[in-house]
Design an enzyme around this catalytic site. Structure first.
Site, PDB file in Angstrom:
ATOM      1  N   ASP A 141      78.007 -21.423 -69.711  1.00 15.50           N
ATOM      2  CA  ASP A 141      79.521 -20.910 -69.129  1.00 15.50           C
ATOM      3  C   ASP A 141      79.463 -20.808 -67.706  1.00 15.50           C
ATOM      4  O   ASP A 141      80.070 -19.948 -67.222  1.00 15.50           O
ATOM      5  CB  ASP A 141      79.369 -19.534 -69.823  1.00 15.50           C
ATOM      6  CG  ASP A 141      80.914 -19.175 -69.826  1.00 15.50           C
ATOM      7  OD1 ASP A 141      81.210 -18.100 -69.880  1.00 15.50           O
ATOM      8  OD2 ASP A 141      81.755 -20.025 -69.522  1.00 15.50           O
ATOM      9  N   LYS A 144      81.197 -25.998 -64.334  1.00 21.19           N
ATOM     10  CA  LYS A 144      81.517 -26.827 -65.573  1.00 21.19           C
ATOM     11  C   LYS A 144      80.648 -28.601 -65.116  1.00 21.19           C
ATOM     12  O   LYS A 144      80.262 -28.962 -66.057  1.00 21.19           O
ATOM     13  CB  LYS A 144      83.009 -27.249 -66.180  1.00 21.19           C
ATOM     14  CG  LYS A 144      83.574 -25.954 -66.240  1.00 21.19           C
ATOM     15  CD  LYS A 144      82.737 -24.880 -67.082  1.00 21.19           C
ATOM     16  CE  LYS A 144      83.458 -23.575 -67.163  1.00 21.19           C
ATOM     17  NZ  LYS A 144      82.576 -22.487 -67.778  1.00 21.19           N
ATOM     18  N   ASP A 169      80.577 -23.440 -73.596  1.00 18.64           N
ATOM     19  CA  ASP A 169      82.182 -22.705 -73.497  1.00 18.64           C
ATOM     20  C   ASP A 169      82.915 -23.711 -72.829  1.00 18.64           C
ATOM     21  O   ASP A 169      82.385 -24.662 -71.953  1.00 18.64           O
ATOM     22  CB  ASP A 169      81.902 -21.390 -72.835  1.00 18.64           C
ATOM     23  CG  ASP A 169      83.548 -21.048 -72.767  1.00 18.64           C
ATOM     24  OD1 ASP A 169      83.781 -19.874 -71.827  1.00 18.64           O
ATOM     25  OD2 ASP A 169      84.040 -20.979 -73.699  1.00 18.64           O
ATOM     26  N   ASN A 170      84.408 -23.724 -72.804  1.00 18.16           N
ATOM     27  CA  ASN A 170      85.103 -24.304 -71.958  1.00 18.16           C
ATOM     28  C   ASN A 170      84.939 -26.036 -72.211  1.00 18.16           C
ATOM     29  O   ASN A 170      85.291 -26.777 -71.300  1.00 18.16           O
ATOM     30  CB  ASN A 170      85.047 -24.066 -70.721  1.00 18.16           C
ATOM     31  CG  ASN A 170      84.973 -22.637 -70.537  1.00 18.16           C
ATOM     32  OD1 ASN A 170      84.092 -21.902 -69.830  1.00 18.16           O
ATOM     33  ND2 ASN A 170      86.078 -21.904 -71.052  1.00 18.16           N
ATOM     34  N   GLU A 199      90.485 -18.122 -73.279  1.00 19.19           N
ATOM     35  CA  GLU A 199      90.428 -16.458 -73.585  1.00 19.19           C
ATOM     36  C   GLU A 199      91.688 -15.878 -72.936  1.00 19.19           C
ATOM     37  O   GLU A 199      92.206 -16.310 -72.002  1.00 19.19           O
ATOM     38  CB  GLU A 199      89.222 -15.942 -72.698  1.00 19.19           C
ATOM     39  CG  GLU A 199      89.081 -16.371 -71.045  1.00 19.19           C
ATOM     40  CD  GLU A 199      88.226 -17.785 -70.971  1.00 19.19           C
ATOM     41  OE1 GLU A 199      88.034 -18.319 -71.908  1.00 19.19           O
ATOM     42  OE2 GLU A 199      87.756 -17.562 -69.992  1.00 19.19           O
TER      43      GLU A 199
HETATM   44  C1  LIG Z   1      74.660 -23.583 -61.085  1.00 16.80           C
HETATM   45  C2  LIG Z   1      74.752 -21.890 -61.316  1.00 16.80           C
HETATM   46  N1  LIG Z   1      74.003 -21.036 -61.347  1.00 16.80           N
HETATM   47  C3  LIG Z   1      73.858 -19.788 -61.573  1.00 16.80           C
HETATM   48  N2  LIG Z   1      74.935 -19.298 -61.782  1.00 16.80           N
HETATM   49  C4  LIG Z   1      76.254 -20.237 -61.424  1.00 16.80           C
HETATM   50  C5  LIG Z   1      76.252 -21.475 -61.512  1.00 16.80           C
HETATM   51  N3  LIG Z   1      77.523 -21.798 -61.301  1.00 16.80           N
HETATM   52  C6  LIG Z   1      78.204 -20.853 -61.522  1.00 16.80           C
HETATM   53  N4  LIG Z   1      77.691 -19.544 -61.681  1.00 16.80           N
HETATM   54  C7  LIG Z   1      78.299 -18.356 -61.849  1.00 16.80           C
HETATM   55  O1  LIG Z   1      78.749 -18.241 -63.139  1.00 16.80           O
HETATM   56  C8  LIG Z   1      80.190 -17.917 -63.255  1.00 16.80           C
HETATM   57  C9  LIG Z   1      80.831 -19.017 -63.082  1.00 16.80           C
HETATM   58  C10 LIG Z   1      81.632 -19.519 -64.106  1.00 16.80           C
HETATM   59  C11 LIG Z   1      82.257 -20.607 -64.153  1.00 16.80           C
HETATM   60  N5  LIG Z   1      83.436 -20.502 -65.005  1.00 16.80           N
HETATM   61  C12 LIG Z   1      84.554 -20.952 -65.011  1.00 16.80           C
HETATM   62  O2  LIG Z   1      84.888 -21.621 -64.082  1.00 16.80           O
HETATM   63  C13 LIG Z   1      85.534 -20.758 -66.012  1.00 16.80           C
HETATM   64  C14 LIG Z   1      86.819 -21.169 -65.867  1.00 16.80           C
HETATM   65  C15 LIG Z   1      87.764 -20.911 -66.686  1.00 16.80           C
HETATM   66  C16 LIG Z   1      89.357 -21.254 -66.549  1.00 16.80           C
HETATM   67  C17 LIG Z   1      90.174 -21.742 -67.229  1.00 16.80           C
HETATM   68  C18 LIG Z   1      91.327 -22.002 -67.042  1.00 16.80           C
HETATM   69  C19 LIG Z   1      92.038 -21.766 -65.683  1.00 16.80           C
HETATM   70  F1  LIG Z   1      93.304 -22.062 -65.378  1.00 16.80           F
HETATM   71  C20 LIG Z   1      91.128 -20.872 -64.679  1.00 16.80           C
HETATM   72  C21 LIG Z   1      89.795 -20.931 -65.176  1.00 16.80           C
HETATM   73  C22 LIG Z   1      87.480 -20.179 -67.960  1.00 16.80           C
HETATM   74  C23 LIG Z   1      86.225 -20.061 -68.506  1.00 16.80           C
HETATM   75  O3  LIG Z   1      86.047 -19.634 -69.696  1.00 16.80           O
HETATM   76  C24 LIG Z   1      85.130 -20.415 -67.548  1.00 16.80           C
HETATM   77  O4  LIG Z   1      83.868 -20.088 -67.657  1.00 16.80           O
HETATM   78  C25 LIG Z   1      79.980 -17.091 -61.663  1.00 16.80           C
HETATM   79  C26 LIG Z   1      79.291 -18.145 -60.759  1.00 16.80           C
HETATM   80  O5  LIG Z   1      78.527 -17.232 -59.509  1.00 16.80           O
HETATM   81 MG   LIG Z   2      83.718 -19.854 -69.837  1.00 17.07          MG
END
Ligand SMILES: Cc1ncnc2c1ncn2[C@@H]1O[C@H](/C=C/CNC(=O)c2cc(-c3ccc(F)cc3)cc(O)c2O)C[C@H]1O
Ligand SMILES: [Mg+2]
Length: 214
Positions: A141, A144, A169-170, A199
């Site tokens: 999650d 992406k 997810d997604n 969500e």
């Molecule tokens: C490589 C890596 N390693 C460790 N932590 C990592 C990482 N990449 C992100 N993370 C951490 O996870 C979190 C990021 C998650 C990314 N999830 C998303 O970008 C995400 C975006 C949407 C979404 C859908 C429609 C829309 F219009 C807008 C947004 C919905 C979701 O359920 C999501 O999970 C926070 C970040 O610091």
């Molecule tokens: Mg998600």
């Protein structure tokens, strides 16, 4: 300076949830995100699918990629058997700090190991540094465009065994096209799509459940 969305989400938990009650933490976040401020938690609808997969797998070892505020972390941890090993990776220290407080409010800090860092750096260290052999369940999650490279990395590092489950997810929104193409066409996986909604919205989204065949 204005607070951040994760900070506002944490305040909603501290205001509306009961300490030590994971269900009330989950409900407080869902209420906040549905009625006050949307946030990218897996949410209640996809969360029920996540719950059913966790309960079915009954995993001894779980890896979550992308803790964010800890919503899915709490959903998963509350269902794990005693002694299960649950590692969740989050590279944004500010977000990790919020997640630790959400997890503590739920009273689940003893069941969860939140590790700060990038999945690409930490996955190769799982065996030596965290004493993990293989994962029974991985919940993807995070960013992406990291689903596919991290899946290949987990294969290379021998972190998947026959029967390991990947739940992503997604896969529709925002979408993970390269991951889906790989996992659905690889002879090493058997995949199943669980249609749902993004969500707190009516937009289509879903979870992809894939069994590693070894
Ligand atoms: C490589 C890596 N390693 C460790 N932590 C990592 C990482 N990449 C992100 N993370 C951490 O996870 C979190 C990021 C998650 C990314 N999830 C998303 O970008 C995400 C975006 C949407 C979404 C859908 C429609 C829309 F219009 C807008 C947004 C919905 C979701 O359920 C999501 O999970 C926070 C970040 O610091
Ligand atoms: Mg998600």
């Amino acid at each position: 300076t204005r607070s951040t969305r994760p900070q506002r989400l944490l305040h909603a938990v501290q205001k509306n949830a009961t300490r030590g009650d994971p269900r009330s933490v989950i409900n407080a976040i869902d209420q906040f995100c549905r009625h006050k401020e949307w946030a990218m938690n897996v949410g209640d609808e996809k969360g029920c699918i996540l719950d059913s997969v966790v309960s079915e797998v009954n995993p001894s070892t779980v890896l979550e990629l992308g803790t964010y505020c800890g919503y899915s972390t709490v959903r998963i941890a509350r269902l794990l058997p005693p002694g299960a090993k649950f590692i969740t990776l989050e590279f944004n220290p500010k977000v990790a700090k919020i997640a630790r407080q959400v997890i503590a409010w739920a009273g689940l800090e003893d069941k969860i190991q939140l590790v700060e860092g990038a999945s690409g750096d930490l996955i190769p260290k799982m065996k030596e540094q965290f004493g993990v052999e293989t994962f029974d369940l991985v919940f993807l999650d995070h960013w992406k465009d990291r689903y596919l490279p991290d899946t290949k990395l987990m294969e290379e590092c021998g972190l998947l065994k026959k029967g390991s489950i990947l739940l992503a997810d997604n896969v529709i929104c925002p979408g993970t096209p390269d991951y889906l193409e790989y996992i659905r066409n690889s002879p090493r996986y058997k995949s199943q799509y669980f249609k749902s909604h993004l969500e707190y919205t009516k937009v289509e989204d879903g979870l992809e459940k894939s069994v590693f065949l070894g």
